[in-house]
Design a protein around this motif. Structure first.
Motif, PDB file in Angstrom:
ATOM      1  N   ALA A  76       0.857  -1.191   0.000  1.00 38.03           N
ATOM      2  CA  ALA A  76       0.000   0.000   0.000  1.00 38.03           C
ATOM      3  C   ALA A  76       0.892   1.238   0.000  1.00 38.03           C
ATOM      4  N   PHE A  77       0.793   2.038  -1.048  1.00 39.47           N
ATOM      5  CA  PHE A  77       1.545   3.295  -1.147  1.00 39.47           C
ATOM      6  C   PHE A  77       0.690   4.395  -0.506  1.00 39.47           C
ATOM      7  N   LEU A  78       1.148   4.937   0.586  1.00 44.03           N
ATOM      8  CA  LEU A  78       0.448   6.039   1.254  1.00 44.03           C
ATOM      9  C   LEU A  78       0.979   7.344   0.677  1.00 44.03           C
ATOM     10  N   LEU A  79       0.141   8.044  -0.093  1.00 44.03           N
ATOM     11  CA  LEU A  79       0.541   9.278  -0.771  1.00 44.03           C
ATOM     12  C   LEU A  79      -0.042  10.469  -0.021  1.00 44.03           C
ATOM     13  N   ILE A  80       0.842  11.334   0.466  1.00 48.02           N
ATOM     14  CA  ILE A  80       0.414  12.484   1.281  1.00 48.02           C
ATOM     15  C   ILE A  80       0.931  13.770   0.639  1.00 48.02           C
ATOM     16  N   PRO A  81       0.037  14.605   0.118  1.00 45.36           N
ATOM     17  CA  PRO A  81       0.475  15.913  -0.398  1.00 45.36           C
ATOM     18  C   PRO A  81       0.854  16.835   0.770  1.00 45.36           C
ATOM     19  N   LYS A  82       1.897  17.615   0.582  1.00 40.31           N
ATOM     20  CA  LYS A  82       2.383  18.458   1.677  1.00 40.31           C
ATOM     21  C   LYS A  82       1.588  19.749   1.822  1.00 40.31           C
ATOM     22  N   THR A  85      -4.779  19.170  -0.782  1.00 39.57           N
ATOM     23  CA  THR A  85      -5.553  17.954  -0.542  1.00 39.57           C
ATOM     24  C   THR A  85      -5.316  16.991  -1.695  1.00 39.57           C
ATOM     25  N   VAL A  86      -5.897  15.817  -1.571  1.00 42.22           N
ATOM     26  CA  VAL A  86      -5.797  14.827  -2.642  1.00 42.22           C
ATOM     27  C   VAL A  86      -6.438  15.353  -3.926  1.00 42.22           C
ATOM     28  N   PHE A  87      -7.425  16.234  -3.780  1.00 40.16           N
ATOM     29  CA  PHE A  87      -8.188  16.718  -4.933  1.00 40.16           C
ATOM     30  C   PHE A  87      -7.515  17.940  -5.548  1.00 40.16           C
ATOM     31  N   ASP A  88      -6.238  17.770  -5.804  1.00 42.15           N
ATOM     32  CA  ASP A  88      -5.397  18.794  -6.428  1.00 42.15           C
ATOM     33  C   ASP A  88      -4.843  18.196  -7.716  1.00 42.15           C
ATOM     34  N   GLU A  89      -4.680  19.017  -8.722  1.00 41.30           N
ATOM     35  CA  GLU A  89      -4.260  18.509 -10.032  1.00 41.30           C
ATOM     36  C   GLU A  89      -2.942  17.740  -9.947  1.00 41.30           C
ATOM     37  N   ASP A  90      -1.974  18.266  -9.209  1.00 41.07           N
ATOM     38  CA  ASP A  90      -0.675  17.605  -9.111  1.00 41.07           C
ATOM     39  C   ASP A  90      -0.802  16.275  -8.365  1.00 41.07           C
ATOM     40  N   THR A  91      -1.608  16.265  -7.314  1.00 42.88           N
ATOM     41  CA  THR A  91      -1.762  15.032  -6.539  1.00 42.88           C
ATOM     42  C   THR A  91      -2.499  13.965  -7.329  1.00 42.88           C
ATOM     43  N   GLU A 138      -7.877  14.498 -19.001  1.00 37.81           N
ATOM     44  CA  GLU A 138      -9.244  14.569 -18.473  1.00 37.81           C
ATOM     45  C   GLU A 138      -9.340  15.483 -17.248  1.00 37.81           C
ATOM     46  N   LEU A 139      -8.206  15.956 -16.740  1.00 45.89           N
ATOM     47  CA  LEU A 139      -8.199  16.707 -15.483  1.00 45.89           C
ATOM     48  C   LEU A 139      -8.690  18.142 -15.669  1.00 45.89           C
ATOM     49  N   THR A 140      -9.955  18.307 -15.868  1.00 44.68           N
ATOM     50  CA  THR A 140     -10.584  19.635 -15.901  1.00 44.68           C
ATOM     51  C   THR A 140     -11.121  19.956 -14.512  1.00 44.68           C
ATOM     52  N   PRO A 141     -11.413  21.240 -14.218  1.00 48.77           N
ATOM     53  CA  PRO A 141     -11.998  21.581 -12.914  1.00 48.77           C
ATOM     54  C   PRO A 141     -13.275  20.803 -12.623  1.00 48.77           C
ATOM     55  N   ASP A 142     -14.107  20.599 -13.650  1.00 46.28           N
ATOM     56  CA  ASP A 142     -15.343  19.844 -13.426  1.00 46.28           C
ATOM     57  C   ASP A 142     -15.039  18.386 -13.062  1.00 46.28           C
ATOM     58  N   ARG A 143     -14.026  17.828 -13.724  1.00 49.61           N
ATOM     59  CA  ARG A 143     -13.683  16.435 -13.442  1.00 49.61           C
ATOM     60  C   ARG A 143     -13.123  16.305 -12.028  1.00 49.61           C
ATOM     61  N   ILE A 144     -12.317  17.260 -11.628  1.00 51.11           N
ATOM     62  CA  ILE A 144     -11.759  17.227 -10.271  1.00 51.11           C
ATOM     63  C   ILE A 144     -12.876  17.338  -9.240  1.00 51.11           C
ATOM     64  N   ALA A 145     -13.854  18.201  -9.495  1.00 49.71           N
ATOM     65  CA  ALA A 145     -14.985  18.345  -8.574  1.00 49.71           C
ATOM     66  C   ALA A 145     -15.777  17.039  -8.494  1.00 49.71           C
ATOM     67  N   TYR A 146     -15.932  16.382  -9.657  1.00 48.89           N
ATOM     68  CA  TYR A 146     -16.653  15.101  -9.684  1.00 48.89           C
ATOM     69  C   TYR A 146     -15.901  14.048  -8.858  1.00 48.89           C
ATOM     70  N   ILE A 147     -14.581  14.015  -9.023  1.00 50.28           N
ATOM     71  CA  ILE A 147     -13.763  13.036  -8.288  1.00 50.28           C
ATOM     72  C   ILE A 147     -13.871  13.264  -6.786  1.00 50.28           C
ATOM     73  N   GLU A 148     -13.829  14.530  -6.383  1.00 53.21           N
ATOM     74  CA  GLU A 148     -13.931  14.829  -4.958  1.00 53.21           C
ATOM     75  C   GLU A 148     -15.285  14.406  -4.402  1.00 53.21           C
ATOM     76  N   ASN A 149     -16.336  14.712  -5.131  1.00 54.80           N
ATOM     77  CA  ASN A 149     -17.678  14.340  -4.672  1.00 54.80           C
ATOM     78  C   ASN A 149     -17.821  12.816  -4.568  1.00 54.80           C
ATOM     79  N   LEU A 150     -17.275  12.104  -5.561  1.00 52.12           N
ATOM     80  CA  LEU A 150     -17.348  10.645  -5.552  1.00 52.12           C
ATOM     81  C   LEU A 150     -16.550  10.066  -4.385  1.00 52.12           C
ATOM     82  N   GLY A 166      -9.518  14.162   3.129  1.00 52.26           N
ATOM     83  CA  GLY A 166      -8.895  14.404   1.826  1.00 52.26           C
ATOM     84  C   GLY A 166      -7.419  14.722   1.896  1.00 52.26           C
ATOM     85  N   SER A 167      -6.767  14.425   3.027  1.00 49.85           N
ATOM     86  CA  SER A 167      -5.361  14.790   3.180  1.00 49.85           C
ATOM     87  C   SER A 167      -4.403  13.722   2.674  1.00 49.85           C
ATOM     88  N   ALA A 168      -4.916  12.530   2.361  1.00 49.22           N
ATOM     89  CA  ALA A 168      -4.035  11.447   1.908  1.00 49.22           C
ATOM     90  C   ALA A 168      -4.839  10.446   1.083  1.00 49.22           C
TER      91      ALA A 168
END
Length: 782
Positions: A76-82, A85-91, A138-150, A166-168
């Motif tokens: 299990a790779f635990l990915l933590i943005p510094k 949140t996870v719902f960031d384009e780079d993350t 596919e990483l548009t603002p709408d797609r990111i919002a959809y991912i966060e909601n899901l 949403g921190s990891a």
């Protein structure tokens, strides 16, 4: 066989070994080096399953479940943005890259992540199943919002692959590691570390930590290697320094070192020929062998020093010391060997390995101390100058006089304090959390501690049987699975996340009914549920099928609950509650079997203690029999049980009072400690009986003689053994640290009991003589 016969045998062997010293030294070295060739077969065990016996019912159930649903070996790779949140384009880009990279792990069969989660939706009568994020474009603002909601609403994502805040996020790769390839877990863990390093280099604002069963298994090997590289050299250095401080002779240090090395080489060679797999537990064997071999050497060299100070030549002093210590060394070696062999009663194979390797080393140290040591020492220019009796240190004599004069008071104080410590034993609590097996400085422990507040620590599997093939899609069965999953989610003090096939079925029913929330329920017909399941599985990509949730016959399914870092007692209570829930709510259509590493480790200490209790009975009987036969008295054999058993009981009482919990290590401590503390009792009683029986001295003078001839050696042995086991406190593996501290305390308690309780009991139990009546001692003092 009386003490005179033992001394005669010892004198003959010592005289023979010195007479043919070249042959004895050469043969000892060649034999031990030849046997040590077996050590080349020793391999590190890189699978946590090695800690469980093949007939352990929990282990059998776990293997059966993994045979049905696939192995639970995972990274299990635990990915933590510094800074996000996870719902960031780079993350999300990092998660996508990490998901792709995880497929390159050896023997990988499945990878689950936020980005490849199979979201589903209905379009007319069609079911559309697709990755949450397939490519970066596919990483548009709408797609990111959809991912966060899901991620926040989907039960199979929230608190399982994405933390609630949403921190990891976790990318979980399941591996089917073959059991016949050495160090395969380590190889997979190294590849995972390489992937993590590459990811962080590409996305520097992120941290990646490694978790999972594969990393756990590899960490056992890592901990063992770290200990072997640090603890053993440290113990060697410490003990050799102490030996030099006691004897002030570099030759004594060198001869003791040769004895230690040969004993250890012999033992590890035997382990290699026996096919032992090394673990952090079995790797403590060299440290234990080292300390016991030193104890044999100290008793003999203490005697040599005493005899030479009385004016004997070196050769005669060596023969006399081996003769005097032949019986005590033989008895303590035999009883210690028996003690370690009782570890074979354990439910855990690494304890068998520890016991057998150490027993072989003790046997070698015994033989070498009687033959090799005097032969090699005869070459050395030992020099212990004669001194007048009154010029020698009188600590032991003053202690003996104090015990003799105030026997009643000494016994009363010692017995009262012992009873007070023992009274705490019932308060001791078993607690085996495998996440705490590793020192905080290890990467795996740091990763576990980082993930615990976000995702929990360990999965527990509930294998639910519908009773017949095809019945998984039975609405009544699915209703039970769904109700149980909801019950799990209500156990918030233990469970952080739970998911089951019922979650998928409810989503599919809603998808195929125009996303109407009213249909967020189970399908109401078995055929309809089976159709949903078939359509869904046909839509899934390779590696993401439902074979890890539902067996091929559609008879059983498993519900996975991720648990918090709870105690063993909490885990047992939770399992009991789950089984009781099914007994009450299974409705005759479902039964449950609880499996997983969490359960395995929760019960391993209890099973070990129950198994070791049987071994302890045989150990006590063996000690009584050996001491009774040796000393020619059942009364003496039974009396010797007090100073042998009491130190261990006192130690557990003190541990209970100041620590409160004990785990895996307690199963071995009793056998290890008894095997060591019997050394003090045997040497003290052997010298006492020699004075009272063979020389006709009074009880008081017999006690003085025992202190005078064995006291300093017991004190020096206590210092060395305690120092050796205390070094284990620095181990990166909790078992070794606990074993070291418990055994060190037991050794100190054994010295106190043998110096105070035993002699005062002897004084109170037999006719007294005036305390100022002494008989001149002409034997060696140590």
């Amino acid at each position: 066989m009386n003490s005179a016969s033992f001394e005669t045998a010892g004198r003959v062997l010592a005289d023979w070994s010195i007479r043919f010293r070249w042959l004895v030294v050469a043969a000892s070295i060649l034999l031990c080096l030849g046997v040590s060739y077996g050590a080349s077969n020793l391999k590190f065990a890189s699978d946590y399953r090695v800690f469980f016996g093949a007939d352990n019912p929990d282990f059998v159930a776990n293997e059966r479940a993994q045979g049905t649903f696939g192995k639970a070996d995972n990274v299990a790779f635990l990915l933590i943005p510094k800074d996000a949140t996870v719902f960031d384009e780079d993350t999300l880009a990092a998660t996508l890259a990490l998901t792709d990279a995880a497929w390159t792990l050896p023997y990988v069969s499945r990878v689950d992540s936020l980005t490849n989660f199979q979201s589903s939706r209905g379009e007319n009568d069609d079911l559309i199943v697709e990755d949450v994020l397939f490519e970066l474009s596919e990483l548009t603002p709408d797609r990111i919002a959809y991912i966060e909601n899901l991620a926040r609403s989907e039960p199979l994502l929230n608190r399982f692959l994405v933390s609630e805040d949403g921190s990891a996020t976790i990318v979980n790769a399941v591996l089917q590691l073959p059991s016949d390839i050495p160090a395969v877990s380590v190889q997979a863990a190294e590849k995972a570390a390489e992937i993590a390093a590459t990811l962080v280099a590409a996305h520097p604002n992120h941290e990646v930590q490694l978790l999972g069963v594969v990393i756990l298994s590899a960490s056992f090997e890592t901990a063992g290697q770290v200990d072997s590289q640090t603890l053993i050299p440290l113990v060697y250095a410490l003990i050799l320094v102490v030996i030099f401080a006691v004897f002030r002779s570099i030759f004594v240090v060198g001869i003791s070192l040769a004895l230690i090395l040969l004993s250890t080489l012999f033992a590890m060679g035997i382990g290699g020929f026996a096919g032992v797999q090394l673990t952090p537990i079995s790797l403590s064997a060299p440290t234990i062998i080292l300390t016991i071999a030193v104890a044999d050497a100290i008793h003999i060299f203490s005697g040599v020093r005493g005899f030479m100070r009385d004016g004997m030549a070196k050769r005669e002093a060596l023969v006399a010391s081996v003769s005097l210590n032949f019986a005590p060394v033989a008895i303590t070696s035999i009883t210690t060997i028996v003690g370690f062999l009782t570890l074979n009663f354990s439910d855990s194979p690494p304890f068998h390995h520890l016991g057998n390797i150490t027993a072989a080393g003790i046997f070698a140290a015994w033989v070498l101390s009687i033959l090799f040591l005097p032969a090699l020492a005869s070459f050395a220019p030992l020099s212990f100058k004669p001194t007048a009796a009154q010029a020698r240190p009188d600590l032991m004599r003053r202690m003996a006089d104090m015990v003799v004069r105030h026997a009643a008071v000494v016994f009363g104080v010692t017995a009262t304090l012992s009873a007070a410590a023992i009274a705490f034993i019932p308060q001791m609590e078993l607690n085996d959390q495998w996440t705490k097996y590793f020192a905080p400085r290890l990467d795996f422990r740091q990763a576990v501690d980082a993930a615990a507040p976000l995702f929990g620590t360990e999965p527990m599997e509930f294998v639910i049987d519908s009773g017949a093939p095809g019945n998984v899609t039975n609405p009544e069965f699915l209703a039970v699975v769904d109700a149980f999953t909801l019950w799990l989610r209500d156990q918030d003090d233990v469970v952080t996340h739970a998911f089951a096939v019922s979650d998928i079925m409810k989503r599919l029913n809603r998808n195929l009914n125009n996303e109407d929330p009213a249909f967020d329920t189970m399908p109401d017909a078995k055929d309809l549920a089976a159709q949903y399941l078939l359509v869904y599985e046909l839509s899934l990509p390779y590696g993401l099928d439902l074979n890890d949730r539902v067996d091929i016959d559609r008879q059983t399914t498993r519900v996975t609950a991720t648990t918090r870092d709870v105690t063993t007692n909490q885990t047992k209570a939770f399992i009991a509650d789950a089984e009781a829930w099914f007994a009450q709510n299974g409705n005759g259509v479902a039964t449950v079997e609880v499996t997983g590493a969490k359960k395995l480790f929760a019960f391993v200490a209890q099973r070990n203690i129950e198994a070791m209790f049987e071994g302890a009975i045989y150990l006590v009987l063996a000690i009584v029999a050996i001491l009774s036969l040796t000393f020619g008295s059942l009364r003496v054999g039974l009396l010797s049980l007090i100073p042998n058993a009491l130190p261990i009981l006192i130690t557990f009482g003190l541990w209970s009072a100041f620590v409160g919990t004990v785990g895996f290590s307690v199963a071995a401590t009793g056998a290890v400690a008894v095997g060591l503390v019997v050394d003090f009792t045997v040497h003290f009683m052997a010298k006492y009986l020699r004075a009272t029986r063979d020389k006709g001295q009074s009880v008081a003078d017999g006690i003085r003689y025992a202190f005078d001839t064995a006291g300093t050696a017991i004190l020096a042995t206590t210092v060395i053994l305690t120092a050796g086991f205390a070094v284990l406190l620095t181990s990166s593996f909790k078992f070794n640290a606990d074993l070291g501290l418990l055994t060190a305390i037991s050794i100190v308690m054994a010295m106190i009991v043998n110096f105070f309780l035993l002699p005062s009991l002897l004084m109170l139990g037999r006719a007294k003589t005036p305390p100022n009546t002494t008989t001149p001692l002409k034997e060696a003092t140590s």
